[in-house]
Design a protein around this motif. Sequence first.
Motif, PDB file in Angstrom:
ATOM      1  N   SER A 137      18.459  -2.416  25.311  1.00  0.00           N
ATOM      2  CA  SER A 137      19.354  -3.230  24.477  1.00  0.00           C
ATOM      3  C   SER A 137      18.811  -3.379  23.063  1.00  0.00           C
ATOM      4  O   SER A 137      19.562  -3.580  22.113  1.00  0.00           O
ATOM      5  CB  SER A 137      19.548  -4.607  25.118  1.00  0.00           C
ATOM      6  N   ASP A 138      17.491  -3.299  22.936  1.00  0.00           N
ATOM      7  CA  ASP A 138      16.840  -3.346  21.627  1.00  0.00           C
ATOM      8  C   ASP A 138      16.434  -1.921  21.240  1.00  0.00           C
ATOM      9  O   ASP A 138      15.491  -1.365  21.815  1.00  0.00           O
ATOM     10  CB  ASP A 138      15.601  -4.244  21.691  1.00  0.00           C
ATOM     11  N   PRO A 139      17.112  -1.297  20.266  1.00  0.00           N
ATOM     12  CA  PRO A 139      16.803   0.089  19.922  1.00  0.00           C
ATOM     13  C   PRO A 139      15.631   0.251  18.958  1.00  0.00           C
ATOM     14  O   PRO A 139      15.294   1.382  18.583  1.00  0.00           O
ATOM     15  CB  PRO A 139      18.100   0.564  19.272  1.00  0.00           C
ATOM     16  N   LEU A 140      15.003  -0.854  18.517  1.00  0.00           N
ATOM     17  CA  LEU A 140      13.916  -0.748  17.542  1.00  0.00           C
ATOM     18  C   LEU A 140      12.745   0.056  18.111  1.00  0.00           C
ATOM     19  O   LEU A 140      12.358  -0.116  19.266  1.00  0.00           O
ATOM     20  CB  LEU A 140      13.420  -2.133  17.129  1.00  0.00           C
ATOM     21  N   MET A 141      12.191   0.911  17.251  1.00  0.00           N
ATOM     22  CA  MET A 141      11.097   1.787  17.668  1.00  0.00           C
ATOM     23  C   MET A 141      10.083   1.877  16.535  1.00  0.00           C
ATOM     24  O   MET A 141      10.448   1.863  15.352  1.00  0.00           O
ATOM     25  CB  MET A 141      11.656   3.184  17.996  1.00  0.00           C
ATOM     26  N   PHE A 142       8.800   1.983  16.885  1.00  0.00           N
ATOM     27  CA  PHE A 142       7.721   2.149  15.914  1.00  0.00           C
ATOM     28  C   PHE A 142       7.208   3.584  15.958  1.00  0.00           C
ATOM     29  O   PHE A 142       6.932   4.119  17.037  1.00  0.00           O
ATOM     30  CB  PHE A 142       6.551   1.209  16.216  1.00  0.00           C
ATOM     31  N   LEU A 143       7.039   4.167  14.773  1.00  0.00           N
ATOM     32  CA  LEU A 143       6.456   5.498  14.648  1.00  0.00           C
ATOM     33  C   LEU A 143       5.267   5.429  13.697  1.00  0.00           C
ATOM     34  O   LEU A 143       5.335   4.775  12.651  1.00  0.00           O
ATOM     35  CB  LEU A 143       7.485   6.496  14.113  1.00  0.00           C
ATOM     36  N   ILE A 144       4.178   6.105  14.056  1.00  0.00           N
ATOM     37  CA  ILE A 144       3.022   6.211  13.163  1.00  0.00           C
ATOM     38  C   ILE A 144       3.215   7.439  12.283  1.00  0.00           C
ATOM     39  O   ILE A 144       3.361   8.558  12.788  1.00  0.00           O
ATOM     40  CB  ILE A 144       1.706   6.342  13.955  1.00  0.00           C
ATOM     41  N   VAL A 145       3.238   7.214  10.978  1.00  0.00           N
ATOM     42  CA  VAL A 145       3.456   8.305  10.028  1.00  0.00           C
ATOM     43  C   VAL A 145       2.265   8.382   9.082  1.00  0.00           C
ATOM     44  O   VAL A 145       1.867   7.374   8.482  1.00  0.00           O
ATOM     45  CB  VAL A 145       4.751   8.106   9.226  1.00  0.00           C
ATOM     46  N   GLU A 146       1.699   9.570   8.960  1.00  0.00           N
ATOM     47  CA  GLU A 146       0.576   9.774   8.042  1.00  0.00           C
ATOM     48  C   GLU A 146       1.087   9.852   6.603  1.00  0.00           C
ATOM     49  O   GLU A 146       2.191  10.342   6.340  1.00  0.00           O
ATOM     50  CB  GLU A 146      -0.165  11.070   8.384  1.00  0.00           C
ATOM     51  N   ASN A 147       0.268   9.383   5.674  1.00  0.00           N
ATOM     52  CA  ASN A 147       0.695   9.340   4.268  1.00  0.00           C
ATOM     53  C   ASN A 147       0.926  10.727   3.676  1.00  0.00           C
ATOM     54  O   ASN A 147       1.765  10.888   2.788  1.00  0.00           O
ATOM     55  CB  ASN A 147      -0.352   8.604   3.427  1.00  0.00           C
ATOM     56  N   SER A 165       0.826  -1.220   0.000  1.00  0.00           N
ATOM     57  CA  SER A 165       0.000   0.000   0.000  1.00  0.00           C
ATOM     58  C   SER A 165       0.857   1.266   0.000  1.00  0.00           C
ATOM     59  O   SER A 165       0.419   2.320   0.481  1.00  0.00           O
ATOM     60  CB  SER A 165      -0.965   0.029   1.194  1.00  0.00           C
ATOM     61  N   ALA A 166       2.052   1.178  -0.569  1.00  0.00           N
ATOM     62  CA  ALA A 166       2.937   2.349  -0.628  1.00  0.00           C
ATOM     63  C   ALA A 166       2.253   3.507  -1.345  1.00  0.00           C
ATOM     64  O   ALA A 166       1.799   3.368  -2.480  1.00  0.00           O
ATOM     65  CB  ALA A 166       4.239   1.996  -1.347  1.00  0.00           C
ATOM     66  N   GLY A 167       2.150   4.633  -0.657  1.00  0.00           N
ATOM     67  CA  GLY A 167       1.516   5.805  -1.224  1.00  0.00           C
ATOM     68  C   GLY A 167       0.002   5.758  -1.238  1.00  0.00           C
ATOM     69  O   GLY A 167      -0.648   6.725  -1.640  1.00  0.00           O
ATOM     70  N   GLN A 168      -0.578   4.653  -0.788  1.00  0.00           N
ATOM     71  CA  GLN A 168      -2.030   4.476  -0.812  1.00  0.00           C
ATOM     72  C   GLN A 168      -2.629   4.341   0.579  1.00  0.00           C
ATOM     73  O   GLN A 168      -3.797   4.686   0.787  1.00  0.00           O
ATOM     74  CB  GLN A 168      -2.388   3.226  -1.636  1.00  0.00           C
ATOM     75  N   ALA A 169      -1.864   3.824   1.536  1.00  0.00           N
ATOM     76  CA  ALA A 169      -2.378   3.690   2.899  1.00  0.00           C
ATOM     77  C   ALA A 169      -2.587   5.072   3.509  1.00  0.00           C
ATOM     78  O   ALA A 169      -1.956   6.048   3.105  1.00  0.00           O
ATOM     79  CB  ALA A 169      -1.408   2.878   3.756  1.00  0.00           C
ATOM     80  N   ASP A 170      -3.444   5.163   4.483  1.00  0.00           N
ATOM     81  CA  ASP A 170      -3.676   6.437   5.172  1.00  0.00           C
ATOM     82  C   ASP A 170      -2.591   6.706   6.203  1.00  0.00           C
ATOM     83  O   ASP A 170      -2.265   7.853   6.478  1.00  0.00           O
ATOM     84  CB  ASP A 170      -5.057   6.409   5.838  1.00  0.00           C
ATOM     85  N   TRP A 171      -2.028   5.634   6.753  1.00  0.00           N
ATOM     86  CA  TRP A 171      -0.938   5.775   7.723  1.00  0.00           C
ATOM     87  C   TRP A 171      -0.109   4.496   7.731  1.00  0.00           C
ATOM     88  O   TRP A 171      -0.558   3.444   7.273  1.00  0.00           O
ATOM     89  CB  TRP A 171      -1.474   6.068   9.133  1.00  0.00           C
ATOM     90  N   TYR A 172       1.120   4.636   8.214  1.00  0.00           N
ATOM     91  CA  TYR A 172       2.053   3.513   8.260  1.00  0.00           C
ATOM     92  C   TYR A 172       2.666   3.401   9.661  1.00  0.00           C
ATOM     93  O   TYR A 172       2.925   4.418  10.305  1.00  0.00           O
ATOM     94  CB  TYR A 172       3.198   3.696   7.252  1.00  0.00           C
ATOM     95  N   ILE A 173       2.915   2.186  10.080  1.00  0.00           N
ATOM     96  CA  ILE A 173       3.794   1.969  11.221  1.00  0.00           C
ATOM     97  C   ILE A 173       5.184   1.763  10.652  1.00  0.00           C
ATOM     98  O   ILE A 173       5.434   0.791   9.920  1.00  0.00           O
ATOM     99  CB  ILE A 173       3.355   0.747  12.053  1.00  0.00           C
ATOM    100  N   VAL A 174       6.075   2.703  10.948  1.00  0.00           N
ATOM    101  CA  VAL A 174       7.432   2.670  10.406  1.00  0.00           C
ATOM    102  C   VAL A 174       8.372   2.123  11.486  1.00  0.00           C
ATOM    103  O   VAL A 174       8.428   2.655  12.592  1.00  0.00           O
ATOM    104  CB  VAL A 174       7.900   4.068   9.961  1.00  0.00           C
ATOM    105  N   GLU A 175       9.103   1.069  11.140  1.00  0.00           N
ATOM    106  CA  GLU A 175      10.099   0.519  12.062  1.00  0.00           C
ATOM    107  C   GLU A 175      11.439   1.210  11.814  1.00  0.00           C
ATOM    108  O   GLU A 175      11.923   1.264  10.689  1.00  0.00           O
ATOM    109  CB  GLU A 175      10.245  -0.985  11.846  1.00  0.00           C
ATOM    110  N   THR A 176      12.024   1.715  12.879  1.00  0.00           N
ATOM    111  CA  THR A 176      13.319   2.387  12.781  1.00  0.00           C
ATOM    112  C   THR A 176      14.066   2.176  14.091  1.00  0.00           C
ATOM    113  O   THR A 176      13.604   1.434  14.965  1.00  0.00           O
ATOM    114  CB  THR A 176      13.120   3.887  12.476  1.00  0.00           C
ATOM    115  N   ASN A 177      15.229   2.784  14.217  1.00  0.00           N
ATOM    116  CA  ASN A 177      16.016   2.694  15.447  1.00  0.00           C
ATOM    117  C   ASN A 177      15.988   4.015  16.195  1.00  0.00           C
ATOM    118  O   ASN A 177      15.994   5.090  15.588  1.00  0.00           O
ATOM    119  CB  ASN A 177      17.469   2.337  15.134  1.00  0.00           C
ATOM    120  N   SER A 178      15.956   3.923  17.513  1.00  0.00           N
ATOM    121  CA  SER A 178      16.064   5.106  18.354  1.00  0.00           C
ATOM    122  C   SER A 178      17.496   5.215  18.874  1.00  0.00           C
ATOM    123  O   SER A 178      17.901   4.415  19.733  1.00  0.00           O
ATOM    124  CB  SER A 178      15.098   5.015  19.538  1.00  0.00           C
TER     125      SER A 178
END
Length: 394
Positions: free
Chosen positions: A180-190, A161-174
Motif C-alpha cells: 500500500s506504501d509504494p515508497l522505496m529507497f535506492l542508494i545512488v553513487e555520486n 551535500s548536493a554533488g559533494q556526498a559520496d552517495w545518496y539515499i534517494v526516496e522514490t516510488n516503486s
Amino acid sequence: MKVPAWWNCIPGYEDMREKAKLVGEQVLRPNADISDREGVYPKVSLQALADAGFGAVTVPKQYGGLGTGCSGFAVLAETFAQYCASTTMVWVMHTAAVQTLFAAGTEEQRQRYIPKVARGEIGGLAFSEPATGSHFWNVVSKAPRTSGGYLLNADKSFVTSAGQADWYIVETNSPDSTKSDPLMFLIVENDQPGVEAFPFDALGLRGNNSGPMKYKDVFVPAYNRLGDEGGAGFYNDTVIDPFFLLGSSACWVGIAQGAISMAVEQAKKKVHRDTGQSVASYQVIRHEMAKAQILVDSARSMLYRVAEKMDETTAKGVGLDTCLYPLWELKTHAADIVIDVTNKALQISGGRGYLRGGVERYMRDGRAGAVMGPTNEILRDWIGKTLIGLPWLE
C-alpha cells in the motif's frame, strides 16, 4: 556562581563534548567564515570530524561507529553548531543517512559503506521534490524495474551535500510494488551516469550545498535497493524523521548558544572610553543576555530530555515513531528561539554585530530552521491536530 556541568551537557558525555569543542575551536571555527563567505563546502571540517571519530557516531561499535545513541548525537550536533552551522547541518544529514542505511540495509550493505563513512565518506538524503515542496514524505518520482535493477528518474530539491556526498539515499516510488506504501529507497553513487547537481546560493548555511539534483535514467542495481520495494514510509517515521528532527533541533540550539556566547564576550571586552564602562556593565544589556540564555537553556533542556527518552525507547525495542510528538515540539521551539536569540545577540553587539561574519552569520544560519521542512507551520498544525484527537497526517 558557577553553572552546573549537567545543565550544559548530558551526564556521561562530558569528555566527548570537550573533544568536540577542541575540533570546533581548531578547525570548524577558522573555516566557518570561509564556507559562508565563498559558499565553499566544508570538506576540511568534515574530514576533521571523521578523523576525530565522529563519522559514524550512532552506529554500534562492532561496525566501526561510536554507539553514542541519540544522546551523544544531540550533544555533538549542538556543540558543533556553536562553531560552524554549515558543517553541522551536513553532518546531521549524513548521520541520518548512515543510520538509515544501518537500520534498513543488509549486512552486506553495512559492511560495504559504514567502514568508509567512519573514515570520512559522506552520505546524503535526496528526498524533497519541487512538485511537493517541504512535504518530503510525498514524492512523485518513480523507479520501475529494469533488467538487474531499477531505472530512476527524479528531480530533487534542497539536497544537503548536493554533488559533494559520496552517495545518496534517494526516496522514490516503486510502480511495481504490491504494498500500500509504494515508497522505496535506492542508494545512488555520486559519480554514476545521469546524476547531476546544481549550485546552491542562499541566505544562510551557505556551505552545506543544499542545492537541487537531477537523476536522469540512472540505473540502480538491485543490490543498491535499501529495504523492500515499497514500505519505506516505515523508515521515514522510525529513523529519518526522528534523527533529522533531533539533529536539526540541536543545530538551532547550538547556533543560538554560539551567537549569545559571542555577544557576551564582545560586550565584556568593548569599553566606552567616554564613560570607562564596558557594554556588559549596563543593566539593560545584562537583562537581554539573561533573556537570551534562558531561551537557549529551555530549548537545550527539551533537547536532552527527548534524546534520552529516544535512547530509552530504543533500548525497550519500541519504534522511535512513538517519539514524534515531542520531536515536533522540540523542533518548533528550537527553530523559534534561534530567531529570537540571534536577534538579541545582534542588538547586544550593536554596530559590530551588524558587520559581516560573527553574530550576523549566526542570525542568517539560524533563520533556516523555521522554513526547513517540516516547516514550523506544518508542525504546529500536527501538534494541534494531535491535541484535539485528529489524525495528524492525512
